[in-house]
Design a protein around this motif. Structure first.
Motif, PDB file in Angstrom:
ATOM      1  N   ALA A 168       0.831  -1.204   0.000  1.00 29.85           N
ATOM      2  CA  ALA A 168       0.000   0.000   0.000  1.00 29.85           C
ATOM      3  C   ALA A 168       0.865   1.253   0.000  1.00 29.85           C
ATOM      4  CB  ALA A 168      -0.923   0.000   1.219  1.00 29.85           C
ATOM      5  N   SER A 169       1.956   1.219  -0.761  1.00 31.75           N
ATOM      6  CA  SER A 169       2.836   2.401  -0.810  1.00 31.75           C
ATOM      7  C   SER A 169       3.424   2.588  -2.212  1.00 31.75           C
ATOM      8  CB  SER A 169       3.957   2.281   0.231  1.00 31.75           C
ATOM      9  OG  SER A 169       4.620   1.025   0.141  1.00 31.75           O
ATOM     10  N   PRO A 170       2.574   2.691  -3.233  1.00 32.54           N
ATOM     11  CA  PRO A 170       3.098   2.893  -4.582  1.00 32.54           C
ATOM     12  C   PRO A 170       3.649   4.294  -4.809  1.00 32.54           C
ATOM     13  CG  PRO A 170       0.707   2.979  -4.615  1.00 32.54           C
ATOM     14  CD  PRO A 170       1.109   2.566  -3.225  1.00 32.54           C
ATOM     15  N   TYR A 171       3.151   5.274  -4.044  1.00 35.62           N
ATOM     16  CA  TYR A 171       3.581   6.660  -4.210  1.00 35.62           C
ATOM     17  C   TYR A 171       4.485   7.070  -3.051  1.00 35.62           C
ATOM     18  CZ  TYR A 171      -0.291   6.703  -7.513  1.00 35.62           C
ATOM     19  OH  TYR A 171      -1.137   6.406  -8.550  1.00 35.62           O
ATOM     20  N   TYR A 172       5.550   7.786  -3.389  1.00 34.55           N
ATOM     21  CA  TYR A 172       6.487   8.244  -2.358  1.00 34.55           C
ATOM     22  C   TYR A 172       7.163   9.510  -2.856  1.00 34.55           C
ATOM     23  CZ  TYR A 172      10.182   8.022   1.207  1.00 34.55           C
ATOM     24  OH  TYR A 172      11.017   8.308   2.262  1.00 34.55           O
ATOM     25  N   GLN A 173       7.225  10.540  -1.987  1.00 37.99           N
ATOM     26  CA  GLN A 173       7.850  11.815  -2.333  1.00 37.99           C
ATOM     27  C   GLN A 173       7.250  12.419  -3.608  1.00 37.99           C
ATOM     28  OE1 GLN A 173      10.991  13.051  -0.229  1.00 37.99           O
ATOM     29  NE2 GLN A 173       9.469  11.912   0.929  1.00 37.99           N
ATOM     30  N   GLY A 174       5.958  12.162  -3.829  1.00 40.46           N
ATOM     31  CA  GLY A 174       5.241  12.812  -4.914  1.00 40.46           C
ATOM     32  C   GLY A 174       5.257  12.104  -6.247  1.00 40.46           C
ATOM     33  N   VAL A 175       5.828  10.905  -6.318  1.00 35.54           N
ATOM     34  CA  VAL A 175       5.886  10.196  -7.598  1.00 35.54           C
ATOM     35  C   VAL A 175       5.412   8.751  -7.431  1.00 35.54           C
ATOM     36  CG1 VAL A 175       7.805  11.598  -8.440  1.00 35.54           C
ATOM     37  CG2 VAL A 175       8.285   9.451  -7.256  1.00 35.54           C
ATOM     38  N   ASP A 176       4.976   8.165  -8.541  1.00 38.04           N
ATOM     39  CA  ASP A 176       4.700   6.737  -8.566  1.00 38.04           C
ATOM     40  C   ASP A 176       6.039   6.026  -8.688  1.00 38.04           C
ATOM     41  OD1 ASP A 176       4.057   4.065  -9.201  1.00 38.04           O
ATOM     42  OD2 ASP A 176       2.199   4.662 -10.200  1.00 38.04           O
ATOM     43  N   THR A 177       6.368   5.228  -7.691  1.00 34.78           N
ATOM     44  CA  THR A 177       7.691   4.592  -7.622  1.00 34.78           C
ATOM     45  C   THR A 177       7.831   3.390  -8.545  1.00 34.78           C
ATOM     46  OG1 THR A 177       6.988   3.093  -5.855  1.00 34.78           O
ATOM     47  CG2 THR A 177       7.862   5.257  -5.200  1.00 34.78           C
TER      48      THR A 177
END
Length: 374
Positions: A168-177
């Protein structure tokens, strides 16, 4: 002299859950420094479970009591959720699940003013603030240390299941990782993360811990950030790879899946534990983080590849009698449905973002989902 680690026995297969939660402001849905105020308010009211600070002021950890059955665990988690949401509403704070906040900036975080957290900040530098990620920890009771170590290593075969199902963490620091679970990449940076050493007797583990403590590397079991670790003070093993789900219902089902797996491993001894089983461990773990349920993992014993969807479905079939004995058939069906149909929370998050095209809107939808409205 370092004292030995006494393993305090628990009733086998009792279980409980810890959840790390995001605290967001209701103006722009960024993380907010609200933990101290929220915990102070929660401390004035009677509520199920427990709530305590975590490493930064933008998160709290809630935990359940000890349970034997899935339905009572789920009921307590709903009660904890309702109490936290009620208190947070009074402070105009939103509460959300998810393994990482989609757009917060780690440099803006504030370390919680506790001795252990200040020590971690001094030791790990910027990694401590980057540790503002959010996980579910599942504890399962064990009767002794040898049993705990057997389960620690036996569960290693199924760690990709927990990563992919909970991602449940595909997005990080504003981007899709491009990862389903980016959260674990932050944890892998710590030197004492990864897998536990291959030891099968508690006496051997005691000797290992004493050497690590004598060297000044660790002071307690909390200093090990392993994917699965024994927790001798509680008399449990602790699965630590799950992202915090977006709902308490999913958190309860994941815990019941772990409970059924532990019963399966204990009763059937489906494979021999060997050091060689870890040859593909890091590879499978990476694939589960990257591709979630679509990952092709490698069977440790045979080298055969198959998707995690297929592997989870096959495992669910083997777990049916164990889930039935534990009263967790409903939870097992839920896990199977995620694997074959509805997918994980990372999929839901990407679909929600595709509709709104706004990470702020996504976080707001996560807070609604957490309170049971979505």
């Amino acid at each position: 002299m370092i004292p030995s680690l006494e393993f305090k026995p628990s009733a086998f297969l009792t279980f409980g859950v810890e959840l790390e939660l995001q605290l967001v402001n209701t103006r722009d849905c960024d993380l907010t420094r609200g933990a101290s105020d929220l915990l102070a308010l929660l401390g004035k009211a009677s509520h199920p479970g427990d709530a305590k600070p975590e490493i930064t002021e933008s998160m709290i950890e809630v935990s359940t009591s000890v349970h034997e059955r899935y339905e009572t665990l789920a009921e307590e988690l709903r009660g904890i959720r309702d109490a936290v949401v009620k208190a947070a509403d009074r402070l105009n704070i939103g509460v959300a699940g998810g393994g990482a906040h989609p757009f917060q900036r780690w440099s803006e975080r504030q370390i919680c003013d506790r001795p252990r957290f200040r020590h971690l900040s001094d030791l790990y530098g910027y990694l401590a603030k980057q540790f503002t990620v959010f996980g579910q920890h599942i504890h399962v009771g064990c009767s002794d240390g040898d049993q705990a170590l057997y389960l620690v290593h036996g569960l290693s075969r199924f760690i990709p299941h927990f990563i992919a199902l909970s991602a449940a963490s595909p997005y990080y620091q504003g981007v899709d990782t491009a990862f389903d679970s980016s959260r674990l990449n932050a944890i892998f940076a710590f030197p004492l993360s990864g897998r536990a050493p291959f030891l099968l007797r508690w006496s051997e583990f005691n000797a290992y811990f004493a050497k690590m403590a004598d060297s000044g590397i660790v002071g307690s079991m909390k200093d090990f950030y392993w994917d699965v670790r024994p927790s001798p003070g509680y008399g449990t093993i602790e699965i630590r790879v799950c992202d915090t789900p977006l709902t308490v219902e999913r958190a309860a089902a994941l815990a019941a899946y772990a409970q059924a797996l532990c019963r399966f491993l204990h009763e059937e001894r489906p494979f021999e534990l060997k050091e060689e089983m870890y040859l593909v461990y890091n590879y499978n773990r990476f694939l589960a983080c990257r591709f979630g349920l679509e990952a092709d993992i490698v069977e440790p014993a045979s080298g055969v590849r198959r998707t995690l969807r297929e592997d989870i479905a096959a495992t669910c079939e083997r777990l049916r009698p164990h889930a039935r004995a534990l009263g967790a058939e409903e939870a097992l069906e839920e896990v199977l449905r995620w694997a074959l149909d509805s997918g994980n929370d990372a999929r839901w998050m990407r679909e929600a973002y595709a509709r709104g095209k706004s990470l702020q809107d996504l976080v707001w939808r996560q807070t609604e989902r957490w309170r049971g409205n979505g």
